[in-house]
Design a protein around this motif. Structure first.
Motif, short mmCIF file in Angstrom:
data_model
loop_
_atom_site.label_atom_id
_atom_site.label_comp_id
_atom_site.label_asym_id
_atom_site.label_seq_id
_atom_site.Cartn_x
_atom_site.Cartn_y
_atom_site.Cartn_z
N ILE A 87 -35.66 -61.41 -35.63
CA ILE A 87 -34.69 -60.55 -34.92
C ILE A 87 -34.80 -59.10 -35.38
N ARG A 88 -35.09 -58.23 -34.43
CA ARG A 88 -35.09 -56.77 -34.67
C ARG A 88 -35.11 -56.07 -33.31
N PRO A 89 -34.77 -54.80 -33.26
CA PRO A 89 -34.74 -54.09 -31.98
C PRO A 89 -36.10 -54.15 -31.29
N GLY A 90 -36.09 -54.32 -29.98
CA GLY A 90 -37.33 -54.31 -29.21
C GLY A 90 -37.92 -55.68 -28.96
N VAL A 91 -37.53 -56.66 -29.77
CA VAL A 91 -38.00 -58.03 -29.56
C VAL A 91 -37.19 -58.64 -28.42
N SER A 92 -37.82 -59.42 -27.56
CA SER A 92 -37.09 -60.02 -26.45
C SER A 92 -36.37 -61.28 -26.88
N CYS A 93 -35.32 -61.62 -26.14
CA CYS A 93 -34.54 -62.83 -26.43
C CYS A 93 -35.43 -64.06 -26.39
N GLN A 94 -36.34 -64.10 -25.42
CA GLN A 94 -37.16 -65.30 -25.29
C GLN A 94 -38.14 -65.46 -26.46
N GLU A 95 -38.57 -64.33 -27.04
CA GLU A 95 -39.45 -64.42 -28.20
C GLU A 95 -38.73 -65.08 -29.38
N VAL A 96 -37.47 -64.70 -29.58
CA VAL A 96 -36.71 -65.27 -30.69
C VAL A 96 -36.50 -66.77 -30.45
N ASP A 97 -36.14 -67.10 -29.21
CA ASP A 97 -35.97 -68.52 -28.85
C ASP A 97 -37.27 -69.28 -29.11
N GLN A 98 -38.39 -68.68 -28.71
CA GLN A 98 -39.68 -69.37 -28.82
C GLN A 98 -40.09 -69.58 -30.27
N THR A 99 -39.71 -68.63 -31.12
CA THR A 99 -40.04 -68.75 -32.55
C THR A 99 -39.46 -70.05 -33.13
N ALA A 100 -38.19 -70.29 -32.84
CA ALA A 100 -37.56 -71.52 -33.33
C ALA A 100 -38.14 -72.74 -32.62
N ARG A 101 -38.33 -72.61 -31.31
CA ARG A 101 -38.75 -73.76 -30.51
C ARG A 101 -40.14 -74.26 -30.92
N THR A 102 -41.04 -73.31 -31.23
CA THR A 102 -42.40 -73.69 -31.61
C THR A 102 -42.39 -74.55 -32.87
N ILE A 103 -41.58 -74.15 -33.84
CA ILE A 103 -41.52 -74.91 -35.10
C ILE A 103 -40.98 -76.32 -34.86
#
Lengths: 365, 365
Positions: free
Chosen positions: B265-281
């Motif tokens: 989580i940081r400015p400029g990152v998209s919501c879906q990227e954060v979701d995908q980070t957890a989902r991939t693991i």
């Protein structure tokens, strides 16, 4: 809830659809969905008509729906499927060219979305149809409201026994809700009002840090909500110090008005007549302008339902209605008195469902 | 709330009205009225524009409005005057031929009523404009949410210390809410979830009579609401018996996914990227299909606000957003694990606002 009661409610609703020229009604009010199906969750629409009745919900509720609504036709939408997309699928299978929608609930954006669905449907605005049915409680609902009254009254006894001078209005409100939950309430029927001294002059006082000991009396307006969502609504005064002769005069006036209004309740009497009965007594005592609200309202799945006991309401009382009777006198800067009970209209008259003592002596702690 | 923050919010909103071609916006969402004015009551509309800003309310709120909204232009309607009649009076004085209305909030019946008002107004549908502003929290809001986190965490400590084998899910949920109120919460931010054993497999489990002692673990999803209406939202697991190796594996997977997502989580990152980070693991560990919901959502005056951390949400994170991060793995008939924290997006990255320990050891009672 017995399936028979639900079936009867659905049948009654369906029988009225012809009159409005619709084959079915899309019910989007959560409370109305609960009323018609017994389902206690949210985010679900009910399509109800003669040829088909189906609840559209999502995967979070699959198990709950099996428990709460056995036998009900259910469409579970996928996480990736929007509610309107799911509705579109259901409508494609059904043949319902004219559909009612709850125009007092549906937002402009939702109507836009509905209007864009295929096959094309003529959407007919229907306002308050289910709410009208809900005014007359069936036996299972009366039972639920009796339960909500019992939870409220038992909780109040605990709360009253716990009162201390140091307790704040906020702490009191929280203790009261917690106590009602001990007796099975899902939660308070609404945020309880605990209003000390002059704060009782505000009909909708929000609890503050004011302490019970700061004035010789307080007003408590509270109710319980059962696990199934039915509500009760009461108000009592508590006196724990030396009050003035004026306080007792105000109290006795409100009590006299309340008792007379309850006595007037029976089938065929109009709401405004009952309101006027209380209002006349308060006016004659010189406090007419200080009774600033309607006499009462229906209770059920919502804390405020029809009918309203108000000055311009010509609705006639019918057996099965349950209304609050809650006259009040409010004197800004001094305080206020309100007394409230829940009353069932019976075939021959009425039954007061609440039983917390209310003669002046009983208010004294 | 400092008037400066409110003035800044109003100014931001007004600066956007030109773009939508309206002289003013009629705000009918209670929450949006609170956001723009600091008024915590209900049944009130805000007309806001460059030339005039006025709140239309009723006599119950006169005193409260003086306290909460000093300096705000207020129209108090009489008991006999409907909201639309009051609005008509206000509009007659103003000269606003083009007015925005909240089309995601206004019902079809209300739009009908608005359209019948004189002078004739061109009503322009506006969807989610205030909600968009609300996504970015100002300093006073961040402070409120910190307070809501503190109330939730202190309440949880009391609740955890009170747990017994005999306590039911329902009793637990009630004790938890009561404990949060001890620390100043107005109420729970939402009905707390206390889910024992296999009931933790339901992401939105409703508390039942099941007892804590009936399984070796439970899931608790809770939050507090401050007096001003801001909310927190956490989830922790509590282990009080012998759990399987599988339980620990599931727990460690969820924890790893949650920690990695927070790190992203940081400015400029998209919501879906954060979701995908957890989902991939979670997918790599073989539980992809058992993570059945989005990763998180914004919190504030509502428990669910924008932005949603979901698979198809391209919104970019910005400083001042506060989101939950709450991956979960749900195995029907067995149980589930979810871990949830509240995270503020800062200029350089993020700050985790919640601090209840979450390593596996710390879950053990």
């Amino acid at each position: 809830m017995s399936k028979d009661y639900l079936a009867a409610r659905q049948k009654k609703l369906i029988s009225q659809l012809k009159r409005i020229g619709a084959e079915a009604l899309l019910v989007t009010s959560e409370t109305n969905v609960t009323y018609l199906t017994g389902f206690s969750g949210d985010s679900s629409y009910l399509l109800i008509g003669k040829s088909q009745t189906v609840l559209i919900s999502d995967g979070r509720y699959t198990t709950q729906l099996e428990e709460e609504c056995p036998g009900l036709d259910v469409y579970i939408r996928k996480a990736t499927e929007s509610m309107t997309a799911a509705l579109e699928k259901v409508l494609k299978k059904a043949h319902l060219p004219k559909l009612g929608f709850e125009s007092h609930v549906v937002t402009c954006d939702l109507l836009d979305a509905l209007s864009g669905l295929t096959p094309a449907v003529q959407w007919i605005p229907v306002s308050g149809l289910v709410e009208e049915l809900r005014m007359i409680k069936d036996v299972s609902e009366i039972q639920e409201i009796r339960e909500a009254v019992s939870q409220a009254q038992r909780g109040y006894e605990v709360f009253r026994a716990m009162l201390t001078d140091e307790m704040t209005e906020l702490q009191g409100a929280h203790e009261l809700e917690h106590a009602m939950r001990r007796f099975g309430a899902r939660q308070a029927a609404f945020d309880p009002i605990v209003a000390v001294g002059e704060r009782a002059a505000l009909p909708h006082a929000i609890p503050t840090q004011k302490q019970v000991g700061e004035a010789p009396f307080l007003l408590v307006d509270w109710g319980a909500m059962t696990q199934k969502g039915y509500r009760s609504d009461l108000t009592r005064m508590i006196v724990h110090g030396r009050t003035s002769a004026k306080f007792e005069k105000v109290y006795q006036t409100v009590l006299k008005a309340q008792v007379a209004a309850i006595k007037a309740i029976r089938p065929g009497v109009s709401c405004q007549e009952v309101d006027q009965t209380a209002r006349t007594i308060i006016q004659k005592a010189g406090f007419g302008k200080q009774f600033t609200h309607s006499l009462g309202h229906g209770i059920g799945l919502d804390i405020h339902e029809g009918p309203r006991l108000g000055g311009n309401i010509t609705t006639e009382l019918k057996p099965g209605m349950i209304v609050t009777v809650e006259p009040g006198i409010y004197l800004p800067g001094w305080g206020g008195v309100r007394i409230e009970d829940d009353v069932l209209v019976t075939r021959t008259g009425h039954e007061v469902l609440t039983s917390v003592p209310k003669d002046f002596e009983s208010t004294i702690l």
